[in-house]
Design a protein around this motif. Structure first.
Motif, PDB file in Angstrom:
ATOM      1  N   THR A 156       0.820  -1.203   0.000  1.00  0.00           N
ATOM      2  CA  THR A 156       0.000   0.000   0.000  1.00  0.00           C
ATOM      3  C   THR A 156       0.859   1.260   0.000  1.00  0.00           C
ATOM      4  OG1 THR A 156      -1.886  -1.041   1.107  1.00  0.00           O
ATOM      5  CG2 THR A 156      -1.669   1.347   1.342  1.00  0.00           C
ATOM      6  N   ILE A 157       1.888   1.284   0.851  1.00  0.00           N
ATOM      7  CA  ILE A 157       2.742   2.468   0.940  1.00  0.00           C
ATOM      8  C   ILE A 157       3.508   2.683  -0.361  1.00  0.00           C
ATOM      9  CG2 ILE A 157       4.779   3.425   2.092  1.00  0.00           C
ATOM     10  CD1 ILE A 157       3.744   2.159   4.681  1.00  0.00           C
ATOM     11  N   CYS A 158       4.060   1.625  -0.927  1.00  0.00           N
ATOM     12  CA  CYS A 158       4.787   1.771  -2.196  1.00  0.00           C
ATOM     13  C   CYS A 158       3.851   2.218  -3.310  1.00  0.00           C
ATOM     14  CB  CYS A 158       5.482   0.454  -2.565  1.00  0.00           C
ATOM     15  SG  CYS A 158       6.901   0.055  -1.508  1.00  0.00           S
ATOM     16  N   HIS A 159       2.617   1.743  -3.284  1.00  0.00           N
ATOM     17  CA  HIS A 159       1.604   2.191  -4.247  1.00  0.00           C
ATOM     18  C   HIS A 159       1.416   3.702  -4.142  1.00  0.00           C
ATOM     19  CE1 HIS A 159      -2.594   1.995  -6.093  1.00  0.00           C
ATOM     20  NE2 HIS A 159      -2.582   3.178  -5.494  1.00  0.00           N
ATOM     21  N   GLU A 160       1.224   4.192  -2.922  1.00  0.00           N
ATOM     22  CA  GLU A 160       0.996   5.631  -2.735  1.00  0.00           C
ATOM     23  C   GLU A 160       2.243   6.442  -3.071  1.00  0.00           C
ATOM     24  OE1 GLU A 160      -1.921   6.733  -2.366  1.00  0.00           O
ATOM     25  OE2 GLU A 160      -2.825   4.767  -1.980  1.00  0.00           O
ATOM     26  N   LEU A 161       3.418   5.916  -2.760  1.00  0.00           N
ATOM     27  CA  LEU A 161       4.661   6.627  -3.082  1.00  0.00           C
ATOM     28  C   LEU A 161       4.849   6.766  -4.591  1.00  0.00           C
ATOM     29  CD1 LEU A 161       7.165   5.124  -0.472  1.00  0.00           C
ATOM     30  CD2 LEU A 161       6.298   7.476  -0.541  1.00  0.00           C
ATOM     31  N   SER A 162       4.364   5.798  -5.362  1.00  0.00           N
ATOM     32  CA  SER A 162       4.499   5.888  -6.817  1.00  0.00           C
ATOM     33  C   SER A 162       3.732   7.080  -7.373  1.00  0.00           C
ATOM     34  CB  SER A 162       4.018   4.593  -7.486  1.00  0.00           C
ATOM     35  OG  SER A 162       2.604   4.486  -7.441  1.00  0.00           O
ATOM     36  N   HIS A 163       2.654   7.495  -6.676  1.00  0.00           N
ATOM     37  CA  HIS A 163       1.907   8.676  -7.109  1.00  0.00           C
ATOM     38  C   HIS A 163       2.761   9.934  -7.012  1.00  0.00           C
ATOM     39  CE1 HIS A 163      -1.653   6.430  -7.696  1.00  0.00           C
ATOM     40  NE2 HIS A 163      -2.055   6.371  -6.444  1.00  0.00           N
ATOM     41  N   LEU A 164       3.740   9.935  -6.095  1.00  0.00           N
ATOM     42  CA  LEU A 164       4.616  11.096  -5.949  1.00  0.00           C
ATOM     43  C   LEU A 164       5.492  11.302  -7.178  1.00  0.00           C
ATOM     44  CD1 LEU A 164       5.765  10.594  -2.249  1.00  0.00           C
ATOM     45  CD2 LEU A 164       4.200  12.324  -3.103  1.00  0.00           C
ATOM     46  N   ARG A 165       5.685  10.270  -7.962  1.00  0.00           N
ATOM     47  CA  ARG A 165       6.452  10.385  -9.195  1.00  0.00           C
ATOM     48  C   ARG A 165       5.548  10.667 -10.389  1.00  0.00           C
ATOM     49  NH1 ARG A 165       9.549  11.014  -6.213  1.00  0.00           N
ATOM     50  NH2 ARG A 165       9.432  12.977  -7.336  1.00  0.00           N
ATOM     51  N   GLY A 166       4.282  10.951 -10.108  1.00  0.00           N
ATOM     52  CA  GLY A 166       3.365  11.344 -11.169  1.00  0.00           C
ATOM     53  C   GLY A 166       2.639  10.205 -11.856  1.00  0.00           C
ATOM     54  N   PHE A 167       2.768   8.978 -11.352  1.00  0.00           N
ATOM     55  CA  PHE A 167       2.043   7.857 -11.949  1.00  0.00           C
ATOM     56  C   PHE A 167       0.729   7.679 -11.188  1.00  0.00           C
ATOM     57  CE2 PHE A 167       6.480   6.978 -13.069  1.00  0.00           C
ATOM     58  CZ  PHE A 167       6.339   6.918 -14.448  1.00  0.00           C
ATOM     59  N   MET A 168      -0.317   8.297 -11.727  1.00  0.00           N
ATOM     60  CA  MET A 168      -1.598   8.350 -11.036  1.00  0.00           C
ATOM     61  C   MET A 168      -2.519   7.188 -11.404  1.00  0.00           C
ATOM     62  SD  MET A 168      -1.156  10.877  -9.123  1.00  0.00           S
ATOM     63  CE  MET A 168      -2.775  10.660  -8.395  1.00  0.00           C
ATOM     64  N   ARG A 169      -2.296   6.535 -12.530  1.00  0.00           N
ATOM     65  CA  ARG A 169      -3.159   5.428 -12.925  1.00  0.00           C
ATOM     66  C   ARG A 169      -3.070   4.321 -11.879  1.00  0.00           C
ATOM     67  NH1 ARG A 169      -4.303   4.627 -18.628  1.00  0.00           N
ATOM     68  NH2 ARG A 169      -4.087   2.425 -18.137  1.00  0.00           N
ATOM     69  N   GLU A 170      -4.204   3.828 -11.441  1.00  0.00           N
ATOM     70  CA  GLU A 170      -4.211   2.868 -10.343  1.00  0.00           C
ATOM     71  C   GLU A 170      -3.601   1.524 -10.714  1.00  0.00           C
ATOM     72  OE1 GLU A 170      -4.757   3.698  -7.380  1.00  0.00           O
ATOM     73  OE2 GLU A 170      -5.521   5.696  -7.827  1.00  0.00           O
ATOM     74  N   ASP A 171      -3.798   1.095 -11.964  1.00  0.00           N
ATOM     75  CA  ASP A 171      -3.193  -0.176 -12.360  1.00  0.00           C
ATOM     76  C   ASP A 171      -1.667  -0.087 -12.314  1.00  0.00           C
ATOM     77  OD1 ASP A 171      -3.280   1.665 -14.462  1.00  0.00           O
ATOM     78  OD2 ASP A 171      -3.410   0.125 -16.015  1.00  0.00           O
ATOM     79  N   GLU A 172      -1.120   1.054 -12.748  1.00  0.00           N
ATOM     80  CA  GLU A 172       0.325   1.213 -12.755  1.00  0.00           C
ATOM     81  C   GLU A 172       0.871   1.393 -11.342  1.00  0.00           C
ATOM     82  OE1 GLU A 172       1.538   2.289 -17.086  1.00  0.00           O
ATOM     83  OE2 GLU A 172       1.539   4.078 -15.814  1.00  0.00           O
ATOM     84  N   ALA A 173       0.130   2.099 -10.492  1.00  0.00           N
ATOM     85  CA  ALA A 173       0.563   2.252  -9.102  1.00  0.00           C
ATOM     86  C   ALA A 173       0.574   0.902  -8.399  1.00  0.00           C
ATOM     87  CB  ALA A 173      -0.356   3.234  -8.373  1.00  0.00           C
ATOM     88  N   ASN A 174      -0.429   0.070  -8.676  1.00  0.00           N
ATOM     89  CA  ASN A 174      -0.446  -1.278  -8.110  1.00  0.00           C
ATOM     90  C   ASN A 174       0.758  -2.084  -8.583  1.00  0.00           C
ATOM     91  OD1 ASN A 174      -2.756  -1.048  -6.576  1.00  0.00           O
ATOM     92  ND2 ASN A 174      -4.112  -1.791  -8.179  1.00  0.00           N
TER      93      ASN A 174
END
Length: 305
Positions: free
Chosen positions: A177-195
């Motif tokens: 979960t935390i790594c998923h949310e951290l990926s949003h900080l790099r601008g990857f907002m798509r949920e499939d890609e964050a997962n």
């Protein structure tokens, strides 16, 4: 993020009280007061919308992580999916023996969780340059029960640029979960890609707990897809899970069963609308598209890349 929400609530109350006082003191008529309040409200919402678009919304239209890093999305067979699930079961079982468990036989969270998840993202960025950048530590939400009621495990705040997570969720899921949310900080907002990025970060980490968390998340995505195609085959593969994994998954089911209700359904509908409005036409189903990326990654691994 929570301080900002609290400040906004206090400001809203004071704003209404101030307006009511001016009305009572006859310093302003009802129509004039309503006009001023509407003007201020629209101005405030306009500022929020601009900030949201700058720090979040625009990234829903950026090139996909899969495109930038060369992951080719293609149709997959049931055999490929079953092979991935079988591999993940073996990885889960092999990692589970290295974990610390509580008295109920469930996975526990290491004290270094926040440092470890940051380190995992920095390490993954060495393999995938588009993930390079600064990663502040994720923050546990103090009022996590509010997220649980909505069936939310984590949330990215575009106004404070923070990765926030629900600290009450089952322990095995926190790393991913935390790594998923951290990926949003790099601008990857798509949920499939964050997962998918969350799975990659965990699976490539040194800490057994993070690897286990990533394997479990990937297994759930792939397992759900396989179950939709062949329940008997899925059940056969799932029966090979070790006792630790079965205990964690059983607790996960019972944990979220406590929060099923109108609030959870309303949030899912709201989230579905939000995602569709931000270039994710599948809505909440986009979370499960991580399977496509996992299989694309598996093909690259099998090809020795």
């Amino acid at each position: 993020f929570e301080w900002l929400l609290a400040a906004a609530l206090v400001y809203a109350v004071l704003w209404l009280l101030f307006g009511f006082a001016r009305l009572c003191l006859r310093r302003m008529g009802v129509r004039e007061l309503l006009a001023v309040m509407v003007q201020h409200l629209l101005g405030f919402l306009g500022v929020l919308l601009i900030l949201y678009q700058l720090f979040c919304g625009i990234n829903y239209y950026r090139p996909a992580f899969s495109e930038e890093e060369g992951f080719v999305i293609a149709e997959y067979s049931e055999e490929e999916l079953a092979s991935l699930c079988t591999k993940l079961v073996a990885q889960i079982n092999g990692t589970a023996v290295l974990l610390d468990l509580d008295s109920e036989g469930r996975t526990t969270v290491p004290a270094t969780l926040l440092e470890d998840t940051d380190a995992a993202m920095y390490s993954l960025a060495q393999l995938y340059p588009t993930l390079a950048g600064y990663y502040p530590q994720a923050k546990p939400v103090f009022f996590s029960n509010f997220l649980s009621v909505q069936n939310v495990t984590g949330i990215y705040s575009p106004f404070t640029i923070e990765a926030n997570y629900n600290r009450d969720v089952p322990a095995y899921n926190l790393g991913h979960t935390i790594c998923h949310e951290l990926s949003h900080l790099r601008g990857f907002m798509r949920e499939d890609e964050a997962n998918f990025i969350g799975c990659l970060a965990c699976e490539n980490a040194e800490e057994p707990y993070l690897r286990y968390s990533g394997y479990m998340a990937a297994y759930i995505y792939a397992g759900n897809a396989l179950a939709a195609q062949d329940m008997a085959l899925y059940a056969q593969i799932a029966s090979g899970l070790c006792q630790t994994a079965q205990t964690d998954l059983s607790y996960n089911s019972s944990f979220w069963a406590r929060y099923q209700g109108v609030a959870a359904e309303a949030h899912e509908q709201l989230n579905d609308t939000y995602l569709k409005a931000n270039n994710q036409t599948d809505g909440v189903r986009s979370y499960g598209r991580a399977v496509d990326l996992l299989l694309a990654y598996e093909r690259l691994q099998n090809a020795g890349r």
